[in-house]
Each structure stands twice: as C-alpha cells, then as structure tokens.
Design an enzyme around this catalytic site. Structure first.
Site, PDB file in Angstrom:
ATOM      1  CB  VAL A  15      -1.082   0.148   1.256  1.00  0.00           C
ATOM      2  CG1 VAL A  15      -2.043   0.967   0.918  1.00  0.00           C
ATOM      3  CG2 VAL A  15      -2.159  -1.184   1.165  1.00  0.00           C
ATOM      4  CD  GLU A 128     -13.468   5.713   2.835  1.00  0.00           C
ATOM      5  OE1 GLU A 128     -13.914   6.777   3.369  1.00  0.00           O
ATOM      6  OE2 GLU A 128     -13.837   4.274   2.925  1.00  0.00           O
ATOM      7  N   GLY A 186      -0.071  -9.434  -4.401  1.00  0.00           N
ATOM      8  CA  GLY A 186      -0.317  -8.814  -2.886  1.00  0.00           C
ATOM      9  C   GLY A 186      -1.765  -8.319  -2.599  1.00  0.00           C
ATOM     10  CD  GLU A 189      -4.320  -7.747   6.081  1.00  0.00           C
ATOM     11  OE1 GLU A 189      -3.657  -7.286   7.197  1.00  0.00           O
ATOM     12  OE2 GLU A 189      -4.841  -7.195   5.344  1.00  0.00           O
ATOM     13  CG  ASP A 200      -8.412  -7.858   6.571  1.00  0.00           C
ATOM     14  OD1 ASP A 200      -7.812  -7.412   6.586  1.00  0.00           O
ATOM     15  OD2 ASP A 200      -9.265  -7.880   5.390  1.00  0.00           O
ATOM     16  CE  LYS A 204     -10.297  -5.133   5.268  1.00  0.00           C
ATOM     17  NZ  LYS A 204      -9.894  -6.407   4.469  1.00  0.00           N
TER      18      LYS A 204
HETATM   19  N1  HSE Z   1      -5.698  -8.457   2.863  1.00  0.00           N
HETATM   20  C1  HSE Z   1      -6.505  -8.079   3.054  1.00  0.00           C
HETATM   21  C2  HSE Z   1      -7.707  -8.266   1.631  1.00  0.00           C
HETATM   22  C3  HSE Z   1      -5.983  -6.146   2.360  1.00  0.00           C
HETATM   23  O1  HSE Z   1      -7.773  -9.692   0.666  1.00  0.00           O
HETATM   24  O2  HSE Z   1      -9.104  -7.608   1.630  1.00  0.00           O
HETATM   25  C4  HSE Z   1      -7.147  -5.519   1.935  1.00  0.00           C
HETATM   26  O3  HSE Z   1      -7.564  -4.465   3.857  1.00  0.00           O
END
Ligand code: HSE
Length: 428
Positions: A15, A128, A186, A189, A200, A204
């Site tokens: 990122v 964001e 990419g 994580e 993850d 969120k």
């Molecule tokens: N590893 C996370 C995903 C990256 O695959 O959504 C973005 O938050």
C-alpha cells in the site's frame, strides 16, 4: 496563493508504495482538486530504500523520527500491525500531526483511544483505506448517508477471501493455489491466516458497525468463522441449490442498545447483487431508514486501489474536512451489547460424509433431525466405493435447532467432514 501540506509515508509495502507512486505520478491532478498543495516530503521504511528518489524525498532511517520532524504535517501509516504503527500513531497525534492509516487491526483494537487523542490534539485521524480498499464506504456512512439510521450492513470485506472463493468456483482452483495467487497479487495480509480465518474482515466489520451505530468499537465481541472449511464440493452443491458462497461481514441493529456483528461464509442467492461480486472486489450492501438500500462495489485489496483511498484522506485534510473518525464525537459513542447468533433464524446448508453401509435406508436422518421435513433439498453423491457425500438445504429454523442437529451428528459417531453454512436472505 495555496498553502502547502507536507506528507510523509511510514512503510513502503504494497500500500505504501502505491501511495508513494500516486503522490509522485498524479500530483498535478490531485493538487488541482485540493485547497492546499500536497507535497510528499518524507518516507520511512525498513526496506525498499532504493525505491525512494532522494532528490525529491527525504529518507528517514528511523520510522519514529517522523513524529518529531517539524516539517511533516501529515503522517501516512502503511506499516500494518499494532506495534510500531500504534506507537507512531499515538506519538504523531500527540505531536499535533494529522494521521492517515490503512491499518484496520490498529483501528479495530485501539480506535477509541486514537480518536480521543486526535480530538484532544485537534488533528485528523483518517482510515478510509482500512475498510473495503477503494470503496469510500466510511465517507459514505459518515457524510453522504449521514441523514440515515443504518440498520443493516452486508459486506464482502476481504479481497483475498473473495478471490479464493471466486477462483475455486470459476477455475476449479484448489484453495491453496488460489491463496498463493492472491498473495502473489499483493492482496493477502503478511500472515494470510488473518484473511482466511476472517480476522481481517472482522476488523473491518467492527469499524463499520461502530460508525453505523455510533457506538464504541467492540471487536472482541464479534462472532468470527473463516473460510478454510469451504471445499470445491460445497461451492458446486451450493451452485446446484441456486446459491453462491461468499464470505460476509454482517451488522444488524437489533435495538437501542443491542447489535449483532458477525463474519462468516454464507450462501447467497445467485440473483443477488452481492453474489455477482467476484475476483478481489469488495462490496457493501447497507440499509438506511431514509436512503433505503445502498450498494457499493470496488477493488478491496491491492496496491493502487487501497492507495487511492489513502490519498483521498490526505486531500480531505488538505481541504480542511475533518468528520469525526467514528461518525460522532468520541464522547458520544455509546457502549452497546453484541448479541450472539443463538436467536438467529434462517436457512442452512449442511454437508457431511457418511459410510454407505450406515446410510442405507436413510434411517440415520431420523436420528439427526427431529423433523425431516425441514430438509428442503438434498444432493447425494458417491465419493468412493464405501462413502457418500450428502449436501442438504434446510428450511428456515433457529440457530439453536441447528446446534441440536450438529450435536446429534456428533453423537452418531458415523458421520465425518461436517460443514454447516448459513444461508443469508436479504429480503427478510
Ligand atoms: N488482505 C486484505 C484483503 C487487504 O485481502 O482484503 C485489504 O484490506
């Protein structure tokens, strides 16, 4: 004459390097759209030193030195994790620097403290990019949809999970092969267990729930199930029943002081909008009392899509826009109770293996189900000379009943490889 806003990036991973590239390549366009001229003046990273054009940008060997650099107005944190990033964030806010981050784990676990620090020091805390990559969902909830009480959110919130499930379905890829591709692209994580165990997505969803309800983030209360038990068979059987399997984050406003927040794989009808979202795309379906249903879709992972959201936060700061990080003053965030799934009522998908000799006459079904009429559809396939695989679609029942069914299966001792998946119906 426009003022200048000086930016430094901490961390040049997937990122961070995307942010770096955008702030170099697209700076004229961005500054035309911004009330201050944004200037990338510094970078700190443990690796990728060669990436930095040192004629234009200063390289900081020690990440934490950024917080004392007088010339830096905004620190962009793209390190990830909760060690250095958390320390950096606290110090930066205390030193009066605006802070932009893509770090969902840090915000889900320390967001209240950090929002309070930002407020006390009169600076912005923006994240964001932490939720759903390029989709401006936090801005939507806090700004565009500010006039609404949001009562439901269904989100595909992890690009890696969506990529894996989509590629398993479309290309018949094995789970591990699809995961490796997501890593190479990419999306995943640093530790992909965070993706496939749905931690993850849970980070969120906890952030989304807080903003939707104006309540304190309560990550620990979330119900979390990963996607690791989903097999190609499940995807095929779900397809035969008319469904797709997606990993969903679900927020439900239950009452004044109660919410439900969960993350799990679910079957959703093929015709639903969320079912059409594949690859590494994320999507969010929400319901507000005035706007009614709202649906947003976009790339949820990867360098440039996530960096796009980071840069949008920087431009907000340059424009003097500073909405509350969690949608209202941190002092006004309520403490609410997260209720579990035991009261859930819905349909279910059940899959298991059984020895042919035991499955004869299907008598075993009466031992599992007190009422076999709840089996609405079934698929039975031979897996080898001795075993069948069963996939059943169950009618709408209570989660407590499902738990009894699972206990009965356990007690029989003849059934293996059991997978139960909830079926989500958005019209309820
Ligand atoms: N590893 C996370 C995903 C990256 O695959 O959504 C973005 O938050």
């Amino acid at each position: 004459m426009k003022k200048t806003l000086n930016v430094a990036i901490a961390g040049l991973g997937v990122v961070g390097s995307g942010v770096y590239e955008i702030l170099i390549e697209e700076i004229d366009l961005i500054n035309k759209r911004s009330r201050q001229n944004i200037k990338l003046i510094g970078v700190a990273s443990r690796s990728k030193k060669d990436f930095v054009d040192r004629k234009k940008v200063k390289y900081f060997d020690n990440i934490l030195d950024l917080v004392d650099a007088q010339e830096v107005d905004v620190i962009v944190e793209t390190i990830g994790g909760e060690d250095v990033a958390y320390e950096l964030c606290k110090q930066a806010l205390k030193n009066g620097k605006h802070f932009v981050t893509a770090n969902k784990a840090m915000i889900a676990n320390h967001g209240m403290e950090l929002a309070d620090l930002a407020s006390r020091n009169n600076v912005s805390l923006c994240f964001e990019a932490a939720v759903a990559g390029s989709i401006p969902i936090l801005k939507s909830l806090k700004e565009g949809l500010v006039a609404n009480k949001i009562s439901k959110i269904y989100g595909i919130l992890n690009g890696t999970c969506n990529y894996i499930l989509s590629k398993m379905e479309e290309d018949n890829l094995d789970f591990k092969v699809a995961l490796k591709q997501a890593q190479d692209l990419g999306y995943a994580e640093a530790d992909p267990a965070f993706d496939i165990e749905n931690t993850d997505s849970a980070h969120k969803l906890a952030i989304l729930a807080s903003i939707a309800k104006n309540s304190e983030v309560d990550f620990k209360a979330l119900h979390i199930e990963g996607i690791t038990k989903i097999s190609i068979n499940d995807i095929r059987f779900a397809g035969e029943f008319g469904y797709k399997i997606k990993s969903l984050g679900i927020f439900e406003d239950i009452s004044e002081n109660e919410i439900r927040q969960s993350v799990y794989p679910a079957l959703i009808k093929k015709g639903e909008k969320l079912a059409t979202v594949g690859d590494s795309y994320n999507a969010i379906l929400s319901y507000g009392n005035n706007c009614k249903w709202n649906f947003q879709v976009g790339r949820g992972a990867g360098s440039r899509p996530t960096a796009s959201a980071v840069v949008a936060d920087i431009v907000d700061i340059a424009n003097g826009s500073n909405p509350f990080p969690f949608g209202c003053d941190v002092k006004d965030l309520k403490i609410v109770k997260t209720i579990g799934l035991q009261e859930r009522e819905g349909a279910y998908y059940l899959r298991f293996n059984i020895q042919k000799s035991f499955a004869q006459n299907k008598e075993f079904l009466n031992k599992i189900f007190s009422d076999i009429s709840i089996i609405e559809q079934s698929i039975i396939k031979e897996i080898d000379a001795d075993n069948f695989i069963y996939a059943l679609k169950l009618a709408k029942i209570k989660e407590t009943q499902v738990n009894e069914i699972l206990a009965n299966i356990d007690n029989l001792g003849q059934i293996t490889d059991v997978n139960l998946i909830r079926i989500e119906d958005f019209n309820k």
